[in-house]
Design an enzyme around this catalytic site. Structure first.
Site, PDB file in Angstrom:
ATOM      1  N   PRO A  49       0.835  -1.207   0.000  1.00  0.00           N
ATOM      2  CG  PRO A  49      -0.015  -1.060   2.157  1.00  0.00           C
ATOM      3  CD  PRO A  49       0.701  -1.984   1.237  1.00  0.00           C
ATOM      4  NE  ARG A  83       3.775  -2.604   5.066  1.00  0.00           N
ATOM      5  CZ  ARG A  83       4.118  -1.682   4.175  1.00  0.00           C
ATOM      6  NH1 ARG A  83       3.405  -0.569   4.061  1.00  0.00           N
ATOM      7  NH2 ARG A  83       5.190  -1.847   3.416  1.00  0.00           N
ATOM      8  NE  ARG A  99       9.738   5.202  -0.909  1.00  0.00           N
ATOM      9  CZ  ARG A  99      10.092   6.279  -0.226  1.00  0.00           C
ATOM     10  NH1 ARG A  99      10.855   7.192  -0.777  1.00  0.00           N
ATOM     11  NH2 ARG A  99       9.690   6.431   1.021  1.00  0.00           N
ATOM     12  CE1 TYR A 134       1.023   7.443  10.058  1.00  0.00           C
ATOM     13  CE2 TYR A 134       1.348   5.369   8.889  1.00  0.00           C
ATOM     14  CZ  TYR A 134       1.482   6.745   8.950  1.00  0.00           C
ATOM     15  OH  TYR A 134       2.084   7.434   7.924  1.00  0.00           O
ATOM     16  CB  ALA A 184      -2.762   3.932   5.088  1.00  0.00           C
ATOM     17  CD  GLN A 202      -1.711  -0.220   5.320  1.00  0.00           C
ATOM     18  OE1 GLN A 202      -1.589   0.985   5.110  1.00  0.00           O
ATOM     19  NE2 GLN A 202      -0.669  -1.024   5.471  1.00  0.00           N
ATOM     20  CB  CYS A 218      -0.330   7.454   1.270  1.00  0.00           C
ATOM     21  SG  CYS A 218      -0.923   6.635   2.767  1.00  0.00           S
TER      22      CYS A 218
END
Length: 370
Positions: free
Chosen positions: A23, A230, A326, A182, A57, A100, A25
Site C-alpha cells: 500500500p 502489517r 517504490r 500510527y 492506508a 489497508q 498513500c
C-alpha cells in the site's frame, strides 16, 4: 523454476506468484473519496503482473486519516467510490485487490508530503488527534488526547464498520495497519505508550488494544477472503519495539487467524536513524518472524528492487513473499520485467504482448544492464 513465480496459498486465496504491491498513500482523495488519479494508479498496478495489490492506508473514521487528502471508508460515498473502482478493474483484470485499514493516531491531521513537507495541517484543515498517551510525534506537531475507553471503542467500531464496507465494495483482502508509528504502533511501542492502566507497561498490556482491534476485524471479515496485518519489526531506537516483541505480536495475530504477516519498521520516532538506503534493510525482521512462526505466511518489504534479490529472499526462506513499493512506482511493469529476468513467461495482457522480450527487438536494448 523460479520460486518467486510459484503459487502461494494465503488463507482462502492462492496467489499466482510471490510479488505483492504494498500500500502506498497517494494523498489525492477528496473528502476521503477516491478520485480518477486512484483509478489510473490502481489500474496500472492491477495489470503489473503482481499477485495481489493492496490499496493505500485508508482511514476508518475521519480523524484516522494521515492527511486531509487521504482515502477513507466511513461513509456511503467513499464505499461507492471504491466499489466503482473495483468494478472497473474487474473488466480488464482478475488480480486480487486488498485495502489497508488504518488509524494514524497522533500522526494524523497532516498535509500531503509535497505541501509544507507533510507537516501538521493548518487551523483551517486540522482536527483533534488521539494516541495511547498525550504526547506529540514531534514538538511542533499537534498534541493528541490519550484515548479513554469510549475513544478506544469508537476506534474498534470504526474498524469493524469499515471492514463491512470493504466487503460490500468488493475487496478480496483487508490488511490491518499496525506499523509506521500510527495508532496501533503507538500502543505497542514503549516509546509512545506511557500509560499506567491495563494498556501500558508490559508487552502483554501494550498488545491488549491492538489485539482487541485485530480480533474485532477477524470476527467481522469473512474467512472466505484474505486478512493480513502489517507491523513493525523495530523502532530503530533504543528502548523501542524489538524483533522479539514483533515475533510475539505476530504469533498473537497468527493465532487469531490472520492469513499473512507483513513486516516493516520505523515511523514511530522522528529522530530514528533508519538505514533505508540499504537493500533489503527490513528483511531480517521478516526472517525472524518466519523462523519463530514457520507455518505463517510472511511478507518482506523495504528496498527490494531487483528480481534476483527478490528471488533470493524467497528461495532462502527468509520470507514467503515480497512486497514491492517504490520500485513499482518507478516501473509499473516491474513484476513482468522480473519474470523476464528470471526466465519466466512475462504474462502481459494480450494487448501488450507484442512488447515482450520474445516479440520486440527493442526489449533487450531498453532493459540492458546499465
Amino acid at each position: 523454476m523460479s520460486l518467486l513465480f510459484s503459487p502461494l496459498a494465503v488463507g482462502p486465496l492462492t496467489l499466482k506468484n510471490r510479488i505483492i504491491i504494498a500500500p502506498m498513500c497517494q494523498y489525492s482523495a477528496v473528502n476521503g473519496v477516491p478520485q480518477p488519479w486512484h483509478a489510473q494508479h490502481l489500474g496500472k498496478l492491477a495489470l503489473s503482473g503482481a499477485s495481489l495489490v493492496i490499496v493505500e492506508a485508508t482511514g476508518v473514521v475521519p480523524e484516522a486519516r494521515i492527511s486531509w487528502a487521504d482515502t477513507g471508508l466511513w461513509n456511503d460515498e467513499q464505499e461507492a467510490g471504491f466499489a466503482t473502482l473495483i468494478q472497473q478493474i474487474r473488466t480488464y483484470s482478475d488480480t486480487p485487490i486488498g485495502i489497508q485499514l488504518a488509524h494514524a493516531g497522533r500522526k494524523a491531521s497532516t498535509n500531503p508530503p509535497w505541501i509544507e513537507r507533510g507537516g501538521p495541517a493548518g487551523p483551517d484543515k486540522a482536527w483533534q488527534t488521539f494516541s495511547a498517551s498525550a504526547e506529540p510525534f514531534r514538538d511542533d506537531w499537534h498534541t493528541p488526547e490519550a484515548l479513554d475507553e469510549a475513544g478506544m471503542q469508537r476506534v474498534v467500531d470504526g474498524f469493524v464498520q469499515a471492514t463491512g464496507r470493504a466487503q460490500r465494495a468488493g475487496f478480496d483482502a483487508v490488511e490491518l495497519h499496525a506499523a509506521h508509528g500510527y495508532l496501533l504502533t503507538q500502543f505497542l511501542s514503549p516509546l509512545s505508550n506511557h500509560r499506567t492502566d491495563d494498556y501500558g507497561g508490559s508487552l502483554e498490556n501494550r498488545m491488549r488494544f491492538p489485539l482487541r482491534v485485530a480480533a474485532a476485524l477477524r470476527d467481522a471479515w469473512p474467512r472466505t477472503r484474505v486478512l493480513g496485518a502489517r507491523l513493525n519489526g523495530s523502532d530503530w531506537t533504543e528502548g523501542g519495539i524489538s524483533p522479539d516483541e514483533a515475533v510475539a505480536f505476530s504469533r498473537a495475530l497468527h493465532d487469531l487467524g490472520y492469513d499473512y504477516l507483513h513486516l516493516t519498521s520505523g515511523g514511530n520516532v522522528a529522530t530514528a536513524k533508519i538505514p533505508g538506503d540499504q537493500p533489503g534493510y527490513q528483511v531480517p525482521f521478516a526472517e525472524a518472524v518466519k523462523a519463530g512462526i514457520p507455518e505463517a505466511n510472511v511478507i518482506a518489504v523495504g528496498m527490494i528492487y531487483d528480481a534476483h534479490q527478490a528471488e533470493q529472499i524467497v528461495a532462502s526462506g527468509q520470507a514467503d513473499a515480497v512486497a514491492i513499493a517504490r520500485a513499482v512506482l518507478d516501473d509499473p511493469n516491474w513484476p513482468h520485467h522480473a519474470a523476464s529476468a528470471l526466465g519466466q513467461p512475462e504474462g502481459l495482457p494480450d494487448q501488450y504482448a507484442r512488447a515482450t522480450d520474445s516479440t520486440w527487438p527493442g526489449y533487450g536494448r531498453v532493459h540492458a544492464p546499465a
